[in-house]
Scaffold this active site. Sequence first.
Site, PDB file in Angstrom:
ATOM      1  N   CYS A  63       0.811  -1.223   0.000  1.00 50.89           N
ATOM      2  CA  CYS A  63       0.000   0.000   0.000  1.00 50.89           C
ATOM      3  C   CYS A  63       0.847   1.277   0.000  1.00 50.89           C
ATOM      4  CB  CYS A  63      -0.895  -0.012   1.239  1.00 50.89           C
ATOM      5  SG  CYS A  63      -1.872   1.492   1.411  1.00 50.89           S
ATOM      6  N   TRP A  96      -8.019  -7.083   4.751  1.00 49.87           N
ATOM      7  CA  TRP A  96      -6.634  -7.384   5.142  1.00 49.87           C
ATOM      8  C   TRP A  96      -6.598  -8.423   6.247  1.00 49.87           C
ATOM      9  CZ3 TRP A  96      -3.780  -5.763   1.498  1.00 49.87           C
ATOM     10  CH2 TRP A  96      -3.969  -4.517   0.905  1.00 49.87           C
ATOM     11  N   TYR A 194      -4.826   4.867  -9.608  1.00 51.60           N
ATOM     12  CA  TYR A 194      -5.977   4.064  -9.163  1.00 51.60           C
ATOM     13  C   TYR A 194      -7.200   4.366 -10.025  1.00 51.60           C
ATOM     14  CZ  TYR A 194      -3.661   2.192  -5.062  1.00 51.60           C
ATOM     15  OH  TYR A 194      -2.822   1.491  -4.241  1.00 51.60           O
TER      16      TYR A 194
END
Length: 315
Positions: A63, A96, A194
């Site tokens: 990330c 996650w 993104y």
Amino acid sequence: MLVNGVWKDNWQPVQAKDEAGRFIRQASPFRNWITPDGAPGPTGVGGFKAEKGRYHLYVAYICPWASRALMARQLKGLTDLIGVTVVNPRLTDQGWQFGGYPGAEEDTLNGARYMHELYTRADPQISGRATVPVLWDKHTGTIVNNESADILRMLNNAFAEIVDEGPDLYPEELAGDIDRLNEYLYTNLNNGVYQAGFASSQQAYNEAYDRVFAALDEMESRLADGRVYLFGDQLTETDIRLFVTLVRFDAAYHGLFRCNRNTLRAMPRLHAYMHRILALDGIANTVNLDHIKAGYYSIKALNPTGIVPAGPGEL
Ligand SMILES: N[C@@H](CCC(=O)N[C@@H](CS)C(=O)NCC(=O)O)C(=O)O
């Protein structure tokens, strides 16, 4: 994502979008600041005084937003003060997950299996995505902040009375210029990749692609006068924010997100700049190419087979 404190497992297809198919990123709900004396910061409430061992960062190496926080922790000499837990890079139906992949860790601090458990612990009625980074307070058992822009800025001086190390990432005389370039880079590049990757219409993709490469071209030109960093000789938070996107570009955004006019490697000044930052003390520890590739290519909506490309082998 979480709806009133309950996990709904249709994580992947539900990226928010506008009427033209443009990907929209959700706002972060926890916006408190650690400060030297526990006074409130620019947003949120007070009560989070800088103390050694009190705070913990939950991150994913995949990330870019979490990596901002990891880099600040490293550059500001905070590795002994703030602990870190790295999640599994592969997204699951529960978001996650802790452990279960080389280099991913169990949550020995809170004993959670999934990140969303920490969100409901902080707010039992919460709705929204359970994102990283999470800055956790062990004393009150809650999330201080989950917005990487805030965490990056607060780590610049929150702990200055305990550890005074590293560059000033947000010098006063550059504050206005930093804010402006941050905004430009976020819109066009950090989030632009993104928007290209998660676009659900040709138009949305084309727009995002053009903005991504316009921003890269502009940064390549900016470095033409031989400057070391974006604002000269001094590393600032804007360099961190640009770096985290550049270091993922060839491994993830060029292929998976279809930002493929050219690789970063084909932009010599930006490529050298990226390596200059990667070579700074401790920064290579914040970059894990295997997690980046495994993580991005596990996004089923974009890569249903889950096949992870073999290249590029190096940055
Ligand atoms: N505005 C947040 C964004 C964080 C974010 O979107 N993180 C992603 C990983 S790169 C995430 O955790 N996604 C999981 C999800 O959306 O469910 C920040 O900058 O901290």
